[in-house]
Design a protein around this motif. Structure first.
Motif: not given
Length: 545
Positions: A87-94, A113-117, A122-127
């Motif tokens: 998601i957004g270039g970051r490895s993610t697990a659910i 979420l898959t529409l994010l790039d 770039k900063s504070h991805p969780v928030q």
């Protein structure tokens, strides 16, 4: 010669040959299995600390997967799922439990979420994901892995991002549940047909539909190290006695149990009725309208997830004798039904001991009761007949519970016609024993509270044995002991026999008479309510046209 290498191994005498990779892997796996077998964690927090050393979310998803394999059985339990994606270039697990989530809602969130790039995270991805990119209402985050796992086990979803030590929690729960249906035990001729289910949120909504008051509070907590059962305390804040609420809350918070797999009954034994006293200290109900009326009277309701019944506290002996049907009829007919029910309850307790007392001591019979008593003798003593029939009725009741519905009626006919009739004809029983036992059994089944009916039956057995052994003295002593036990029995510092002991004429009138609505202006004083008025001063019977 000593410095020469050993030709057979190729190594010097002081050198240790390297361990082959396959052997090293096997040794690590064996040590890992031994560590897993040695684990004795009692809850998720202890398990996380056992495997990771501290209750934190691993920054690397590789370490997270390894920890989840040991803690929750990832890749071993088929329903524990860790969905990996980018998601957004970051490895993610659910992380979620298959079958406890709403797949449609989860899919909708993932599509968003898959529409994010890469620039979006770039900063504070969780928030950023939590506050901007998740189109959902109930979203939270946590720094503790144990909390994320616990939330996933109750049906929520936990999102982990590579390089972040914080997880996002989505409330995507969708429990298997049935539709609200009328309770089997508390049926009414006229009234609502909806009843509680095994889902806590559904039950709370059924109450809020009836009590649309901003003061209705629903406090939730978890009980059980392993089950993590949701328990809710429900009350109307500006009516209830806060001291009582605090006492119940403290008792629940202090529980350190493995779990509550049997839900409300185990919770009752843990916080209320801890001894061997047969009489219930809480009232169980499966009707939202009954619970709503008790909340407005200032009582506290305790609800446990996975149970279709709720506990109402405090309660008294006379509360347990009342039924919703009385309030669905006119005051006159409601009072009549209440008296009939009281008569049935008294008959279930005292009819058999009194009749047996008159049989054993016929000189106690008044002249107008000369017709009572067995007209012919049987092969068995009276007390043996009563005990056999008592146990027979209980056996039939248990058999009816475990018998499929189409066969239950046939079983009842066999028991009533064949067993009863043949027992009388063979001379083992007398007709009067069968008659009075049937009346007592009907009185027990007419008792609104199932638990109270069982307790009254136990009292009847004790009184029968006391009469058989000691006659009049046994009956008097047994009855006196019963009153003493009920008087000293207290439900959260409330007298169990109130308003009879201590006596309150006005409250006793409310028990004996089903008063018209506008005549019942005050809440029961036993509840120690902050506001004891049910209606405004202008709502008087004479003011209504």
């Amino acid at each position: 010669m000593e410095e020469m290498e050993d030709k057979s191994t190729g190594f010097g005498r002081d050198e240790v040959p390297p361990v082959p990779p396959s052997v090293m892997k096997e040794m690590k796996e064996k040590a890992h299995l031994e560590k897993r077998d040695a684990e004795t964690s009692a809850n998720t927090e202890e398990s996380v600390e056992y495997w990771l050393g501290k209750d934190e979310i691993p920054v690397r998803l590789k370490d997270l997967k390894s920890a989840l394999e040991d803690i929750v059985g990832l890749n071993r339990s088929f329903d524990i799922v860790l969905r990996e994606m980018v998601i957004g270039g970051r490895s993610t697990a659910i992380l979620f439990v298959n079958g406890l989530i709403n797949s449609d809602v989860t899919t909708l969130i993932l599509n968003r979420l898959t529409l994010l790039d890469t620039r979006d995270l770039k900063s504070h991805p969780v928030q950023a994901i939590k506050n901007q990119y998740i189109p959902f209402v109930q979203v939270a985050d946590t720094l503790k892995l144990s909390e994320a796992i616990n939330e996933a086990l109750v049906g929520q979803s936990a999102i982990f991002i590579e390089g972040e030590n914080r997880a996002i929690i989505l409330d995507t729960r969708s429990y298997p549940s049935r539709s609200p249906a009328e309770p089997e035990v508390e049926r009414v001729v006229r009234g609502a047909r909806d009843g509680f289910t095994e889902t806590l949120l559904t039950n709370i909504n059924l109450i809020r539909r009836r009590v649309r008051d901003p003061g209705l509070n629903c406090e939730i907590m978890k009980v059980g190290r392993r089950t993590q059962t949701d328990v809710a305390i429900v009350f109307v804040d500006d009516i209830v006695d806060q001291v009582q609420v605090e006492a119940i809350r403290d008792k629940i918070n202090k529980l350190d149990l493995e779990g509550l797999p049997l839900a409300d009954k185990q919770l009752e034994e843990a916080i209320v009725n801890r001894g061997w006293h047969p009489y219930p200290l809480v009232r169980y109900s499966e009707r939202p309208d009954v619970v709503a009326s008790h909340l407005l009277e200032g009582r506290v309701v305790v609800m446990v997830d996975t149970s279709p019944s709720v506990m109402i506290m405090p309660t008294t002996f006379f509360d347990l004798c009342q039924h919703a049907e009385e309030n669905r009829q006119t005051p006159f007919m409601g009072t009549y039904l209440r008296w009939i029910r009281f008569g049935g309850i008294l008959a279930s307790m005292f009819l058999l001991p009194l009749w047996m007392l008159l049989v054993v001591h016929p000189e106690l019979k008044p002249p107008f009761l000369e017709i009572l008593g067995p007209q012919e003798n049987a092969k068995l003593p009276i007390i043996m007949q009563f005990l056999i029939i008592e146990f027979g009725v209980d056996l039939l009741r248990l058999a009816a519970v475990h018998t499929p519905t189409p066969l239950a009626s046939a079983m009842g006919l066999i028991a009533a016609i064949l067993i009863g009739d043949i027992a009388v004809k063979t001379g083992f029983f007398v007709n009067e024993v069968i008659l009075y036992m049937a009346v007592a059994a009907i009185g027990m089944f007419a008792t609104p509270s199932y638990e109270l009916g069982l307790a009254n039956r136990a009292v009847r057995l004790v009184l029968l044995i006391a009469v058989a052994l000691f006659g009049v003295k046994g009956f008097v002593a047994g009855t006196t002991l019963l009153i003493v036990l009920l008087t000293t029995h207290r439900s959260y510092n409330s007298s169990y026999l109130w308003p009879f002991i201590p006596f309150s004429a006005k409250a006793m009138g409310e028990v004996l008479l089903r008063k018209p609505l506008l005549y019942s202006r005050k809440r029961p004083s036993i509840n120690k309510t902050r506001d004891n008025s049910k209606m405004g001063p202008e709502m008087k019977p004479g003011n209504q046209t």
